[in-house]
Design an enzyme around this catalytic site. Structure first.
Site, PDB file in Angstrom:
ATOM      1  N   ARG A 141       0.856  -1.178   0.000  1.00  0.00           N
ATOM      2  CA  ARG A 141       0.000   0.000   0.000  1.00  0.00           C
ATOM      3  C   ARG A 141       0.900   1.237   0.000  1.00  0.00           C
ATOM      4  O   ARG A 141       2.119   1.129   0.165  1.00  0.00           O
ATOM      5  CB  ARG A 141      -0.952  -0.001   1.190  1.00  0.00           C
ATOM      6  CG  ARG A 141      -0.271  -0.404   2.498  1.00  0.00           C
ATOM      7  CD  ARG A 141      -0.785   0.326   3.665  1.00  0.00           C
ATOM      8  NE  ARG A 141      -0.505   1.746   3.562  1.00  0.00           N
ATOM      9  CZ  ARG A 141       0.693   2.296   3.765  1.00  0.00           C
ATOM     10  NH1 ARG A 141       1.755   1.569   4.065  1.00  0.00           N
ATOM     11  NH2 ARG A 141       0.867   3.609   3.658  1.00  0.00           N
ATOM     12  N   GLY A 142       0.269   2.401  -0.202  1.00  0.00           N
ATOM     13  CA  GLY A 142       1.039   3.626  -0.339  1.00  0.00           C
ATOM     14  C   GLY A 142       1.203   3.884  -1.816  1.00  0.00           C
ATOM     15  O   GLY A 142       1.684   3.017  -2.554  1.00  0.00           O
ATOM     16  N   ALA A 143       0.795   5.079  -2.250  1.00  0.00           N
ATOM     17  CA  ALA A 143       0.744   5.362  -3.682  1.00  0.00           C
ATOM     18  C   ALA A 143       2.062   5.068  -4.406  1.00  0.00           C
ATOM     19  O   ALA A 143       2.059   4.344  -5.415  1.00  0.00           O
ATOM     20  CB  ALA A 143       0.282   6.806  -3.897  1.00  0.00           C
TER      21      ALA A 143
ATOM     22  N   ARG B 100      -6.712  -0.723  -7.615  1.00  0.00           N
ATOM     23  CA  ARG B 100      -7.160   0.304  -6.660  1.00  0.00           C
ATOM     24  C   ARG B 100      -7.473   1.577  -7.427  1.00  0.00           C
ATOM     25  O   ARG B 100      -6.642   2.068  -8.187  1.00  0.00           O
ATOM     26  CB  ARG B 100      -6.110   0.582  -5.576  1.00  0.00           C
ATOM     27  CG  ARG B 100      -6.069  -0.576  -4.584  1.00  0.00           C
ATOM     28  CD  ARG B 100      -5.457  -0.197  -3.260  1.00  0.00           C
ATOM     29  NE  ARG B 100      -6.270   0.668  -2.448  1.00  0.00           N
ATOM     30  CZ  ARG B 100      -5.812   1.238  -1.323  1.00  0.00           C
ATOM     31  NH1 ARG B 100      -4.575   1.038  -0.934  1.00  0.00           N
ATOM     32  NH2 ARG B 100      -6.598   2.022  -0.609  1.00  0.00           N
TER      33      ARG B 100
ATOM     34  N   GLN C 126      -3.000   2.377   9.783  1.00  0.00           N
ATOM     35  CA  GLN C 126      -1.653   2.495   9.204  1.00  0.00           C
ATOM     36  C   GLN C 126      -0.707   3.252  10.141  1.00  0.00           C
ATOM     37  O   GLN C 126       0.480   2.956  10.212  1.00  0.00           O
ATOM     38  CB  GLN C 126      -1.705   3.244   7.853  1.00  0.00           C
ATOM     39  CG  GLN C 126      -2.290   2.465   6.703  1.00  0.00           C
ATOM     40  CD  GLN C 126      -3.778   2.702   6.562  1.00  0.00           C
ATOM     41  OE1 GLN C 126      -4.450   3.091   7.515  1.00  0.00           O
ATOM     42  NE2 GLN C 126      -4.306   2.457   5.373  1.00  0.00           N
TER      43      GLN C 126
ATOM     44  N   ASP D 103      -2.392  10.714  -2.476  1.00  0.00           N
ATOM     45  CA  ASP D 103      -2.664   9.648  -3.441  1.00  0.00           C
ATOM     46  C   ASP D 103      -2.942  10.201  -4.826  1.00  0.00           C
ATOM     47  O   ASP D 103      -2.746   9.531  -5.836  1.00  0.00           O
ATOM     48  CB  ASP D 103      -3.839   8.797  -2.966  1.00  0.00           C
ATOM     49  CG  ASP D 103      -3.412   7.931  -1.802  1.00  0.00           C
ATOM     50  OD1 ASP D 103      -3.354   8.443  -0.677  1.00  0.00           O
ATOM     51  OD2 ASP D 103      -3.075   6.753  -2.038  1.00  0.00           O
TER      52      ASP D 103
ATOM     53  N   ASN E 140      -6.134  12.124  -0.281  1.00  0.00           N
ATOM     54  CA  ASN E 140      -5.242  11.349   0.576  1.00  0.00           C
ATOM     55  C   ASN E 140      -6.110  10.552   1.550  1.00  0.00           C
ATOM     56  O   ASN E 140      -7.338  10.630   1.519  1.00  0.00           O
ATOM     57  CB  ASN E 140      -4.268  12.282   1.315  1.00  0.00           C
ATOM     58  CG  ASN E 140      -3.144  11.533   1.994  1.00  0.00           C
ATOM     59  OD1 ASN E 140      -2.555  10.619   1.413  1.00  0.00           O
ATOM     60  ND2 ASN E 140      -2.845  11.884   3.233  1.00  0.00           N
ATOM     61  N   LYS E 141      -5.477   9.792   2.394  1.00  0.00           N
ATOM     62  CA  LYS E 141      -6.175   8.937   3.360  1.00  0.00           C
ATOM     63  C   LYS E 141      -7.281   9.685   4.080  1.00  0.00           C
ATOM     64  O   LYS E 141      -7.114  10.842   4.459  1.00  0.00           O
ATOM     65  CB  LYS E 141      -5.151   8.443   4.393  1.00  0.00           C
ATOM     66  CG  LYS E 141      -5.668   7.497   5.431  1.00  0.00           C
ATOM     67  CD  LYS E 141      -6.279   6.254   4.859  1.00  0.00           C
ATOM     68  CE  LYS E 141      -5.372   5.619   3.829  1.00  0.00           C
ATOM     69  NZ  LYS E 141      -6.062   4.644   2.967  1.00  0.00           N
TER      70      LYS E 141
END
Lengths: 346, 346
Positions: free
Chosen positions: A54-56, A93, A195, A236, A246-247
């Protein structure tokens, strides 16, 4: 310049092993350092969907290697042959632009006459190396903005786990820490996937940076006590006007930061910027399984019959962002003109 | 007027049984309806500290009954004899003003000449009955402010579990629901103790009100999608100028609500108002065990060595509150003058 890459090099989330891609399984951290070996592009796509990786930026790097696996699986470098596999990868995603960006980059390469497997290998490697170099550069640029004696708050995980190494927002925090500028580092839990609680504080602790965990909801109280001067987050997807997906929770932090006079920094490689998307209103926000809210480690924690709504990203308006740090340079108070200038100057 | 009390009467969190106080153990809800029987004032104090019983009004009611247990234990109605026990009770939780308010009310009664055990019994009963009546009144007053077709978001648990019945903020939501005004009810998880996830959605589900659970961090995204027109919360202490201490995260919701043009309602009995406290700067914010953030159901969920900061309340500035609903009436945009007027008029 401090050599951040050798100082902070303990974690490799995405690791090409010559014939397969080894992913550090982020679902079981911090208690287990388990690896998932992906030997097919479909396996990488599943790993992206299931949050093994995970993580762009890390997703973009994984997509580069997945393209190499696809080329080998199909025994072809023809774009038309590979396209269904590439489309499947992009669909893993929806919100992270780096995934589409990396696949598009591979598509362009595959469209060139005489493209070889070796060229695809080198491009995947280049995506990874460029990310590492971008992170080193962003870390230094971002740290320059931070005054000595500052406290910082971060959200989600934007560290080595989310990138080729060092991290984006966490890269800035690592650099500022190495330069002895920080009197406190706080990380929000980042519900529902935690996270922050599972990954960020673990990553920083491994590097000897004592971060303090807070409930996401405690951020405003933290700011009211003047314990933090900067909120530093990743992204993201960044629109042409600077609006940033973003998150989930990032928007709330930006609003609270503005209210308290705390500054707000977004750190992301230019590959995260989508100049074709004028502003945040067009961004598709990924809804994930409500089970992430109603269950914990497979056990139901909420009464039967109760429903949950689980958007995992939100959009922070550009007007709430004080600085956007990219490897191309820093955009202070981003808007469409300043974003264009960033690319024009580079 | 709708008879809310008979429509919504399934839960009794604090229940006097003639010789002991029966508390519904809120630590094990929603999966187990277990009761704790308190036969001494010290047992009630422990139950308050350990969150067997929680919610400012419910704590006040429990303190009333604990005073009766103290009188019986000491076989005395003399204030001087009882004072150490009363002081121990007040110390059980520092932020909730209703606890001190209920004990002070008992102190005044005990200070009257010829006070009897029967009088103490009747006062404890009166505290409970008054709370129930106040909730019915607040529910109707608050609901009047809500336009049909509205969505509402609440935080923490302010329902029958937190009061003698019906609830404060949840009482308003119950009334608005009964009046068919609500198109959606959302509840934040309320980390770290998950009062929203464990208690609020359970309570509402029992009453046939389908509430949707969200991560606390998703509130701003919810607001940006215009799914809610009101945030409705309770209070643990309200200052003379209207500044309001409530569950951590409330401040953040109020800031986000103002940013999005969503209105913000605080619902609390006048016993929650502390006119001796000029503003929120003087409120002591309770810090609880960091283990509430680093552990889940006794299992560590965060890497060893990582520290956490766990303030469980915060202060919402009066300037962010659109309406304060009490049983004495509604204060629109509270400030010191309007708060004084509330008491002057009653």
């Amino acid at each position: 310049m401090i050599d951040l890459l050798s100082r902070f090099d303990s974690i490799r989330a995405v690791d090409w092993q010559g014939d397969h891609l080894r992913l550090l399984d982020q679902r079981v951290l911090p208690f287990e350092e388990r690896f998932v070996e992906c030997r097919s592009p479909a396996a990488v796509a599943s790993a992206i969907t299931d949050l093994v990786v995970r993580g762009a930026p890390a997703i973009g790097i994984a997509a580069g290697w997945a393209t190499l696996l696809l080329v080998r699986e199909q025994r072809s470098c023809e774009l038309a042959t590979l396209e269904p596999g590439l489309a499947h990868l992009v669909a893993a995603r929806p919100t992270a632009v780096n995934l589409a960006w990396a696949v598009d980059r591979m598509r362009r390469l595959l469209a060139t006459p005489g493209c070889t497997e070796q060229a695809v290998f080198e491009e995947a490697q280049r995506i990874e190396q460029e990310d590492l170099q971008a992170n080193q550069r962003m870390a230094m640029l971002g740290s320059e903005l931070i005054a000595p004696g500052s406290g910082v708050l971060t959200h989600c995980n934007t560290g080595a786990l989310a990138t080729a190494g060092l991290g984006t927002a966490l890269g800035v925090i690592r650099a500022a820490w190495a330069q002895q500028k920080l009197k406190g580092v706080f990380a929000g839990e980042t519900r529902p996937w935690n996270q922050g609680a599972r990954l960020t504080v673990w990553e920083l602790f491994k590097d000897g940076i004592p971060a303090t965990l807070i409930a996401d909801s405690a951020a405003s109280h933290l700011m009211s006590e003047e314990r933090v001067q900067w909120v530093i987050v990743g992204a993201d997807r960044i629109c042409a006007n600077g609006d940033t997906a973003n998150k989930v929770g990032t928007r709330q932090l930006a609003i609270a930061a503005r209210y308290h006079g705390v500054r707000f920094m977004v750190v992301a490689p230019s590959s995260t910027i989508d100049m074709a998307m004028p502003d945040g209103s067009g961004i598709e926000i990924e809804l994930r399984d409500p089970g992430e809210l109603t269950h914990s480690r497979g056990v139901r924690t909420v009464a039967e019959g109760v429903d949950a709504w689980n958007p995992v990203f939100d959009v922070t308006p550009a007007g709430l962002i004080d600085a956007l740090v990219t490897e191309l340079g820093v955009v202070i108070r981003p808007n469409t003109r300043r974003m264009r200038d960033l690319f024009a100057a580079s």
